[in-house]
Write an enzyme that holds these catalytic residues in place. Structure first.
Site, PDB file in Angstrom:
ATOM      1  N   ASP A  47       0.840  -1.198   0.000  1.00 37.16           N
ATOM      2  CA  ASP A  47       0.000   0.000   0.000  1.00 37.16           C
ATOM      3  C   ASP A  47       0.873   1.245   0.000  1.00 37.16           C
ATOM      4  OD1 ASP A  47      -2.952   1.144   0.858  1.00 37.16           O
ATOM      5  OD2 ASP A  47      -1.315   2.289   1.782  1.00 37.16           O
ATOM      6  N   TYR A  52       2.931   9.986  -0.705  1.00 40.52           N
ATOM      7  CA  TYR A  52       4.062   9.461   0.065  1.00 40.52           C
ATOM      8  C   TYR A  52       5.398   9.715  -0.641  1.00 40.52           C
ATOM      9  CZ  TYR A  52       0.391   6.691   2.407  1.00 40.52           C
ATOM     10  OH  TYR A  52      -0.744   6.270   3.057  1.00 40.52           O
ATOM     11  N   LYS A  77      -2.901   5.793  -4.174  1.00 43.75           N
ATOM     12  CA  LYS A  77      -4.008   6.701  -3.855  1.00 43.75           C
ATOM     13  C   LYS A  77      -3.856   8.036  -4.579  1.00 43.75           C
ATOM     14  CE  LYS A  77      -3.737   4.771   0.799  1.00 43.75           C
ATOM     15  NZ  LYS A  77      -2.284   4.503   0.831  1.00 43.75           N
ATOM     16  N   HIS A 110      -7.682   9.454  -1.726  1.00 40.97           N
ATOM     17  CA  HIS A 110      -6.967   9.449  -0.449  1.00 40.97           C
ATOM     18  C   HIS A 110      -7.764  10.106   0.688  1.00 40.97           C
ATOM     19  CE1 HIS A 110      -2.549   9.358   1.140  1.00 40.97           C
ATOM     20  NE2 HIS A 110      -3.408   9.062   2.088  1.00 40.97           N
ATOM     21  N   LEU A 192      -1.872   0.036  14.575  1.00 41.46           N
ATOM     22  CA  LEU A 192      -1.260  -0.083  15.896  1.00 41.46           C
ATOM     23  C   LEU A 192      -1.233   1.257  16.631  1.00 41.46           C
ATOM     24  CD1 LEU A 192       1.764  -2.332  14.850  1.00 41.46           C
ATOM     25  CD2 LEU A 192      -0.469  -3.065  15.724  1.00 41.46           C
ATOM     26  N   ILE A 230      -2.787  -2.867   7.292  1.00 39.05           N
ATOM     27  CA  ILE A 230      -1.538  -2.578   6.572  1.00 39.05           C
ATOM     28  C   ILE A 230      -0.511  -1.984   7.539  1.00 39.05           C
ATOM     29  CG2 ILE A 230      -2.386  -2.375   4.208  1.00 39.05           C
ATOM     30  CD1 ILE A 230      -2.726   0.660   4.739  1.00 39.05           C
ATOM     31  N   LYS A 232       2.947  -0.797   9.108  1.00 36.72           N
ATOM     32  CA  LYS A 232       4.135  -0.223   8.479  1.00 36.72           C
ATOM     33  C   LYS A 232       5.315  -0.301   9.436  1.00 36.72           C
ATOM     34  CE  LYS A 232       6.639   3.842   8.534  1.00 36.72           C
ATOM     35  NZ  LYS A 232       6.723   5.128   9.263  1.00 36.72           N
ATOM     36  N   VAL A 234      10.001  -0.064   9.135  1.00 41.37           N
ATOM     37  CA  VAL A 234      11.223  -0.197   8.350  1.00 41.37           C
ATOM     38  C   VAL A 234      12.211  -1.120   9.064  1.00 41.37           C
ATOM     39  CG1 VAL A 234      10.987   2.037   7.208  1.00 41.37           C
ATOM     40  CG2 VAL A 234      12.197   1.893   9.392  1.00 41.37           C
ATOM     41  N   ARG A 238      10.605  -6.334  12.864  1.00 35.08           N
ATOM     42  CA  ARG A 238       9.187  -6.028  13.059  1.00 35.08           C
ATOM     43  C   ARG A 238       8.376  -6.338  11.797  1.00 35.08           C
ATOM     44  NH1 ARG A 238      10.982  -1.044  15.575  1.00 35.08           N
ATOM     45  NH2 ARG A 238      11.195  -1.358  17.816  1.00 35.08           N
ATOM     46  N   ASN A 242       5.245  -8.810  12.146  1.00 40.40           N
ATOM     47  CA  ASN A 242       3.876  -8.358  11.888  1.00 40.40           C
ATOM     48  C   ASN A 242       3.095  -9.277  10.963  1.00 40.40           C
ATOM     49  OD1 ASN A 242       4.176  -6.127  13.534  1.00 40.40           O
ATOM     50  ND2 ASN A 242       4.585  -4.698  11.873  1.00 40.40           N
TER      51      ASN A 242
END
Length: 276
Positions: A47, A52, A77, A110, A192, A230, A232, A234, A238, A242
């Protein structure tokens, strides 16, 4: 990840992985590495969004992965300043070019950006793209029930997805009920709460009982209620953690306990007033 991922069948028959990988606020230069890690971990839904600024990073990861296009589900989006019929079509072409794809799996408006009041014209453009086979499913993001009503009243395509901020501290029950009424899948962004709920004793106690992390428990809370999520990150650990959420179940009591954490905690802007 040993357990197969569940999918959601959207209202037009297209199937979508129930858990995907989000890249909100990931710098373009870091996006390829993060998405590559996600694809290696088993994610197949990515996504992104024009706003972004990292669609090209997503493209790089997809091209380097060697994964067949048909096995991927890619969402992007339409940004607020590009709303309007013709400008939406142009923005779609720009995003598709940056992603290096021949078609999209899901294209979303969006934000409703109500001050500009161009989302109805944008929706008509999305219907054209869908009719022309350039996108498999179309939907919206951050739409309130009154915004959904205007789209539905057009009598055309019903949005397949409404992607909204949703987590234990902001459950958006009215919007989720409207989505269900129209047969629209609810997709949770910031699932989260940007880690705000992960230290809550209710969550940590459930996590300890299952030998899982707090993030895994909250993602499981979403999944068992039928939402698309979704998360996220980096952080490679994690990212892998997830998606490792398909081999345990929360009890009804545990789901209810986490649901008791509602406190109208919004981590992003309000759709009624945000115009970008």
């Amino acid at each position: 990840m040993s357990t197969p991922q569940p999918t959601i069948t959207l209202n037009n028959g297209v199937t979508m992985p129930q858990l995907g990988f989000g890249v909100f606020k990931v710098p373009n230069g870091e996006t390829a590495a993060a998405v590559s890690t996600a694809l290696s971990a088993g994610y197949r839904s990515i996504d992104t969004a024009a706003a972004y600024g990292n669609e090209q990073g997503v493209r790089q990861a997809i091209e380097e992965s060697g994964i067949p296009r048909a096995d991927l589900f890619v969402t992007t989006k339409l940004w607020n300043s590009d709303q309007g019929y013709d400008s939406t079509l142009t923005a779609f072409d720009t995003s598709l070019g940056k992603l290096g794809l021949d078609y999209l799996d899901l294209y979303l408006i969006h934000w409703p950006a109500p001050a500009a009041d161009r989302y109805v014209d944008s929706w008509r453009a999305l219907e054209t793209l869908h009719r022309d086979g350039r996108v498999r499913a179309i939907g919206v993001s951050n739409f309130l029930p009154e915004h959904l009503d205007r789209i539905i009243d057009l009598g055309g395509v019903v949005p397949a997805v409404n992607q909204i901020e949703l987590h234990p501290a902001l459950q958006q029950r009215e919007i989720e009920a409207a989505n269900q009424r129209f047969g629209i899948a609810t997709e949770a962004w910031s699932p989260l709460a940007r880690a705000a709920v992960l230290t809550d004793p209710v969550v940590t106690e459930v996590a300890a009982a299952h030998g899982r992390t707090a993030a895994q428990v909250v993602l499981r809370w979403h999944l068992q209620q039928g939402r698309i999520v979704i998360p996220k990150s980096v952080n490679p650990d994690r990212i892998k953690e997830n998606i490792d959420v398909f081999d345990f179940d929360l009890s009804t009591g545990e789901i209810d306990a986490i649901s008791s954490l509602e406190r109208d905690l919004r981590t992003g802007p309000h759709p009624a007033t945000f115009n970008g």
